[in-house]
Design a protein around this motif. Structure first.
Motif, PDB file in Angstrom:
ATOM      1  N   ALA A 213       0.858  -1.195   0.000  1.00  0.00           N
ATOM      2  CA  ALA A 213       0.000   0.000   0.000  1.00  0.00           C
ATOM      3  C   ALA A 213       0.883   1.230   0.000  1.00  0.00           C
ATOM      4  O   ALA A 213       1.814   1.339   0.803  1.00  0.00           O
ATOM      5  N   ARG A 214       0.590   2.133  -0.922  1.00  0.00           N
ATOM      6  CA  ARG A 214       1.345   3.389  -0.949  1.00  0.00           C
ATOM      7  C   ARG A 214       0.372   4.561  -0.774  1.00  0.00           C
ATOM      8  O   ARG A 214      -0.520   4.756  -1.598  1.00  0.00           O
ATOM      9  N   PHE A 215       0.560   5.274   0.316  1.00  0.00           N
ATOM     10  CA  PHE A 215      -0.246   6.460   0.601  1.00  0.00           C
ATOM     11  C   PHE A 215       0.523   7.635   0.022  1.00  0.00           C
ATOM     12  O   PHE A 215       1.641   7.921   0.459  1.00  0.00           O
ATOM     13  N   ASN A 216      -0.052   8.283  -0.967  1.00  0.00           N
ATOM     14  CA  ASN A 216       0.644   9.395  -1.637  1.00  0.00           C
ATOM     15  C   ASN A 216       0.072  10.724  -1.176  1.00  0.00           C
ATOM     16  O   ASN A 216      -1.152  10.889  -1.119  1.00  0.00           O
ATOM     17  N   PHE A 217       0.950  11.652  -0.849  1.00  0.00           N
ATOM     18  CA  PHE A 217       0.520  12.988  -0.450  1.00  0.00           C
ATOM     19  C   PHE A 217       1.233  13.997  -1.341  1.00  0.00           C
ATOM     20  O   PHE A 217       2.466  14.032  -1.396  1.00  0.00           O
ATOM     21  N   GLY A 229       4.189  15.396  -9.776  1.00  0.00           N
ATOM     22  CA  GLY A 229       3.902  14.644  -8.554  1.00  0.00           C
ATOM     23  C   GLY A 229       4.453  13.230  -8.676  1.00  0.00           C
ATOM     24  O   GLY A 229       4.959  12.649  -7.708  1.00  0.00           O
ATOM     25  N   GLN A 230       4.303  12.653  -9.833  1.00  0.00           N
ATOM     26  CA  GLN A 230       4.944  11.356 -10.136  1.00  0.00           C
ATOM     27  C   GLN A 230       5.316  11.349 -11.596  1.00  0.00           C
ATOM     28  O   GLN A 230       4.483  11.670 -12.455  1.00  0.00           O
ATOM     29  N   LYS A 231       6.545  10.958 -11.854  1.00  0.00           N
ATOM     30  CA  LYS A 231       7.001  10.965 -13.241  1.00  0.00           C
ATOM     31  C   LYS A 231       6.287   9.854 -14.024  1.00  0.00           C
ATOM     32  O   LYS A 231       5.756   8.912 -13.410  1.00  0.00           O
ATOM     33  N   PRO A 232       6.273   9.951 -15.358  1.00  0.00           N
ATOM     34  CA  PRO A 232       5.589   8.909 -16.136  1.00  0.00           C
ATOM     35  C   PRO A 232       6.154   7.529 -15.797  1.00  0.00           C
ATOM     36  O   PRO A 232       7.363   7.346 -15.726  1.00  0.00           O
ATOM     37  N   HIS A 233       5.249   6.581 -15.553  1.00  0.00           N
ATOM     38  CA  HIS A 233       5.666   5.224 -15.197  1.00  0.00           C
ATOM     39  C   HIS A 233       4.507   4.282 -15.478  1.00  0.00           C
ATOM     40  O   HIS A 233       3.363   4.718 -15.627  1.00  0.00           O
ATOM     41  N   ALA A 234       4.817   2.999 -15.531  1.00  0.00           N
ATOM     42  CA  ALA A 234       3.765   1.983 -15.511  1.00  0.00           C
ATOM     43  C   ALA A 234       4.032   1.179 -14.242  1.00  0.00           C
ATOM     44  O   ALA A 234       5.164   1.131 -13.762  1.00  0.00           O
ATOM     45  N   ASP A 235       3.007   0.584 -13.661  1.00  0.00           N
ATOM     46  CA  ASP A 235       3.206  -0.083 -12.368  1.00  0.00           C
ATOM     47  C   ASP A 235       3.823  -1.476 -12.548  1.00  0.00           C
ATOM     48  O   ASP A 235       3.522  -2.177 -13.507  1.00  0.00           O
ATOM     49  N   GLY A 236       4.637  -1.867 -11.560  1.00  0.00           N
ATOM     50  CA  GLY A 236       5.287  -3.189 -11.616  1.00  0.00           C
ATOM     51  C   GLY A 236       4.419  -4.300 -11.051  1.00  0.00           C
ATOM     52  O   GLY A 236       4.892  -5.421 -10.868  1.00  0.00           O
ATOM     53  N   LEU A 243      -7.314   4.376  -4.832  1.00  0.00           N
ATOM     54  CA  LEU A 243      -8.370   5.217  -4.281  1.00  0.00           C
ATOM     55  C   LEU A 243      -7.947   6.657  -4.527  1.00  0.00           C
ATOM     56  O   LEU A 243      -6.975   7.147  -3.956  1.00  0.00           O
ATOM     57  N   GLN A 244      -8.690   7.307  -5.413  1.00  0.00           N
ATOM     58  CA  GLN A 244      -8.354   8.677  -5.805  1.00  0.00           C
ATOM     59  C   GLN A 244      -8.815   9.700  -4.781  1.00  0.00           C
ATOM     60  O   GLN A 244      -9.746   9.437  -4.013  1.00  0.00           O
ATOM     61  N   ASP A 245      -8.204  10.870  -4.829  1.00  0.00           N
ATOM     62  CA  ASP A 245      -8.713  12.005  -4.072  1.00  0.00           C
ATOM     63  C   ASP A 245     -10.143  12.286  -4.556  1.00  0.00           C
ATOM     64  O   ASP A 245     -10.454  12.132  -5.733  1.00  0.00           O
ATOM     65  N   VAL A 290       1.020   3.651 -19.196  1.00  0.00           N
ATOM     66  CA  VAL A 290       1.902   4.677 -18.631  1.00  0.00           C
ATOM     67  C   VAL A 290       1.021   5.792 -18.052  1.00  0.00           C
ATOM     68  O   VAL A 290       0.053   6.216 -18.682  1.00  0.00           O
ATOM     69  N   HIS A 291       1.356   6.216 -16.848  1.00  0.00           N
ATOM     70  CA  HIS A 291       0.593   7.303 -16.226  1.00  0.00           C
ATOM     71  C   HIS A 291       1.530   8.202 -15.430  1.00  0.00           C
ATOM     72  O   HIS A 291       2.676   7.851 -15.183  1.00  0.00           O
ATOM     73  N   ARG A 292       1.037   9.379 -15.056  1.00  0.00           N
ATOM     74  CA  ARG A 292       1.828  10.328 -14.269  1.00  0.00           C
ATOM     75  C   ARG A 292       0.873  11.113 -13.384  1.00  0.00           C
ATOM     76  O   ARG A 292      -0.352  11.047 -13.571  1.00  0.00           O
ATOM     77  N   GLU A 300      -3.766  20.579  -1.822  1.00  0.00           N
ATOM     78  CA  GLU A 300      -3.063  19.301  -1.663  1.00  0.00           C
ATOM     79  C   GLU A 300      -3.948  18.169  -2.190  1.00  0.00           C
ATOM     80  O   GLU A 300      -5.158  18.324  -2.331  1.00  0.00           O
ATOM     81  N   ARG A 301      -3.316  17.062  -2.487  1.00  0.00           N
ATOM     82  CA  ARG A 301      -4.040  15.917  -3.039  1.00  0.00           C
ATOM     83  C   ARG A 301      -3.510  14.656  -2.358  1.00  0.00           C
ATOM     84  O   ARG A 301      -2.304  14.575  -2.077  1.00  0.00           O
ATOM     85  N   THR A 302      -4.391  13.687  -2.104  1.00  0.00           N
ATOM     86  CA  THR A 302      -3.914  12.389  -1.599  1.00  0.00           C
ATOM     87  C   THR A 302      -4.451  11.277  -2.500  1.00  0.00           C
ATOM     88  O   THR A 302      -5.473  11.444  -3.174  1.00  0.00           O
ATOM     89  N   SER A 303      -3.767  10.166  -2.495  1.00  0.00           N
ATOM     90  CA  SER A 303      -4.284   8.963  -3.153  1.00  0.00           C
ATOM     91  C   SER A 303      -3.695   7.762  -2.419  1.00  0.00           C
ATOM     92  O   SER A 303      -2.675   7.898  -1.735  1.00  0.00           O
ATOM     93  N   VAL A 304      -4.358   6.627  -2.546  1.00  0.00           N
ATOM     94  CA  VAL A 304      -3.840   5.394  -1.932  1.00  0.00           C
ATOM     95  C   VAL A 304      -3.788   4.337  -3.028  1.00  0.00           C
ATOM     96  O   VAL A 304      -4.825   3.955  -3.578  1.00  0.00           O
TER      97      VAL A 304
HETATM   98  O1  LIG Z   1      -1.956   9.392  -7.317  1.00  0.00           O
HETATM   99  C1  LIG Z   1      -2.533   8.649  -8.102  1.00  0.00           C
HETATM  100  O2  LIG Z   1      -3.696   8.834  -8.446  1.00  0.00           O
HETATM  101  C2  LIG Z   1      -1.835   7.458  -8.721  1.00  0.00           C
HETATM  102  C3  LIG Z   1      -0.602   7.056  -8.016  1.00  0.00           C
HETATM  103  C4  LIG Z   1       0.248   6.097  -8.781  1.00  0.00           C
HETATM  104  O3  LIG Z   1       0.211   6.012  -9.984  1.00  0.00           O
HETATM  105  C5  LIG Z   1       1.195   5.244  -8.048  1.00  0.00           C
HETATM  106  O4  LIG Z   1       1.328   5.411  -6.806  1.00  0.00           O
HETATM  107  O5  LIG Z   1       1.840   4.388  -8.712  1.00  0.00           O
END
Ligand SMILES: O=C(O)CCC(=O)C(=O)O
Ligand SMILES: [Fe+2]
Length: 357
Positions: A213-217, A229-236, A243-245, A290-292, A300-304
């Motif tokens: 689980a990654r809690f992003n702030f 906020g996050q560079k372009p990537h695809a998830d591993g 869970l979006q803001d 690929v997403h960013r 501010e924004r959060t996501s999990v």
């Molecule tokens: O913040 C988001 O909505 C997505 C976060 C994301 O892509 C990630 O943590 O890999």
């Protein structure tokens, strides 16, 4: 724990200040290592199109009378954009709001309290931000809290916040609820390719599969035109559940070389996207998109994000049934993939390139 498991231990040069601290110091320009000299492609372009997110009803995927139709919808969602919004997934809106609330409460704690759960310099698990692996690396404008949540014997509970008090209980319950969704989705993905329904799930491995689980702030950023906020990537992962803001946009997906904004609608839907392991197991029928995450200067924004990743002891390669004379095998067996992931990520490269034939 095996050092090659995710989150990986890699040599890190140093730790940087949290982004929240930079914001508290009222710095008007992000420090140089958060800065894209040439700006961020398309970020200021408010005309970036909204992604028409396919919506999949998880309940309909399992009901005999509706599953065929819903599985076809799932198939076209995964082929067209590699992601979808899931609804009717069995988790109440009240509970999802509690997950959001403990996330916001944790990041609002005094720095001193948060630092009790700091990640070690050579590990991603715990509270912190990007590992610094090289001098020229551009950092993400985000702070994170990162935990293995399953299997239970891999949890590092000393890094799980004790405040807010219900944090641990909520995370435990969220994990249990997500496992049910993962099983339904992996079975439906296999069926949508006319494969035996357990073929992805067996490789995923259920009991020893790794869920992280990654809690992003994402604090407001003074130069959203220059930082990401996050560079372009695809998830591993095999799949990721996000869970979006509820109110603040930020996530964007790349589709046919065009960035699309993910709308903040359906606050009680969970966004699910394909990760690299399903791309490989499906022999590229489903692509890991690929997403960013872009920043903004106001809110501010959060996501999990929960990364659902196969048991590291299982061999992951294209499954039987997706390789044929007309569709040759496109990927090698994945080996030690998670330990490569961050090193590629920080360089803005795609680790999946390393397993393409
Ligand atoms: O913040 C988001 O909505 C997505 C976060 C994301 O892509 C990630 O943590 O890999
Ligand atoms: Fe991601």
């Amino acid at each position: 724990m095996d050092d090659n498991l995710f989150p990986t231990k890699i040599e890190s040069k140093s730790k940087s200040k949290s982004v929240q601290e930079l914001v508290m110091n009222n710095e008007l320009e992000p420090p140089g290592n958060y800065f894209y000299e040439d700006g961020v492609n398309g970020v200021l372009d408010s005309s970036l199109p909204l992604l028409e997110m396919p919506v999949i009803d998880i309940g309909r995927l399992t009901s005999p009378s509706t599953s065929r139709e819903e599985i076809e919808k799932l198939h076209s969602a995964l082929i067209s954009c590699g992601c979808f919004m899931s609804i009717n997934h069995g988790i109440t809106g009240v509970f999802l709001d509690q997950v959001r609330s403990v996330t916001a409460q944790f990041f609002a704690l005094p720095m001193e309290e948060k630092l009790k759960y700091s990640r070690a310099a050579d590990s991603t698990e715990g509270y912190g931000n990007d590992m610094i692996l090289s001098e020229d690396q551009i950092l993400d404008w985000t702070d994170r809290l990162y935990h293995i949540v399953s299997p239970e014997d891999k949890r590092q509970l000393q890094l799980w916040p004790e405040k807010p008090e219900i944090f641990r209980e909520i995370l435990q319950e969220y994990t249990t609820k997500l496992k049910v969704i993962v099983e339904v989705v992996l079975k439906a993905m296999a069926r949508s390719l006319n494969l035996e329904e357990n073929c992805f799930l067996d490789k995923y491995g259920e009991k020893k599969a790794l869920m992280m689980a990654r809690f992003n702030f994402f604090p407001p950023c003074p130069r959203p035109d220059r930082s990401l906020g996050q560079k372009p990537h695809a998830d591993g992962s095999a799949i990721t559940i996000v869970l979006q803001d509820k109110e603040v946009e930020g996530l964007q997906f790349l589709n046919d070389d065009q960035w699309f904004r993910v709308p903040v609608q359906l606050p009680h839907a969970l966004l699910i996207n394909v990760g690299d392991h399903i791309e490989v197991m499906s022999n590229g029928f489903f692509k890991s998109p690929v997403h960013r995450v872009v920043t903004n200067s106001e809110r501010e924004r959060t996501s999990v994000a929960v990364f659902c990743t196969p048991d590291p002891d299982n061999d992951i390669e294209p499954v039987d049934g997706v390789v044929s004379e007309t569709r040759p095998r496109l990927y090698k067996k994945m080996q030690d993939y998670q330990s490569k992931y961050f090193q590629y990520y920080q360089k803005g490269r795609r680790p999946i390139e390393s397993v393409k034939i």
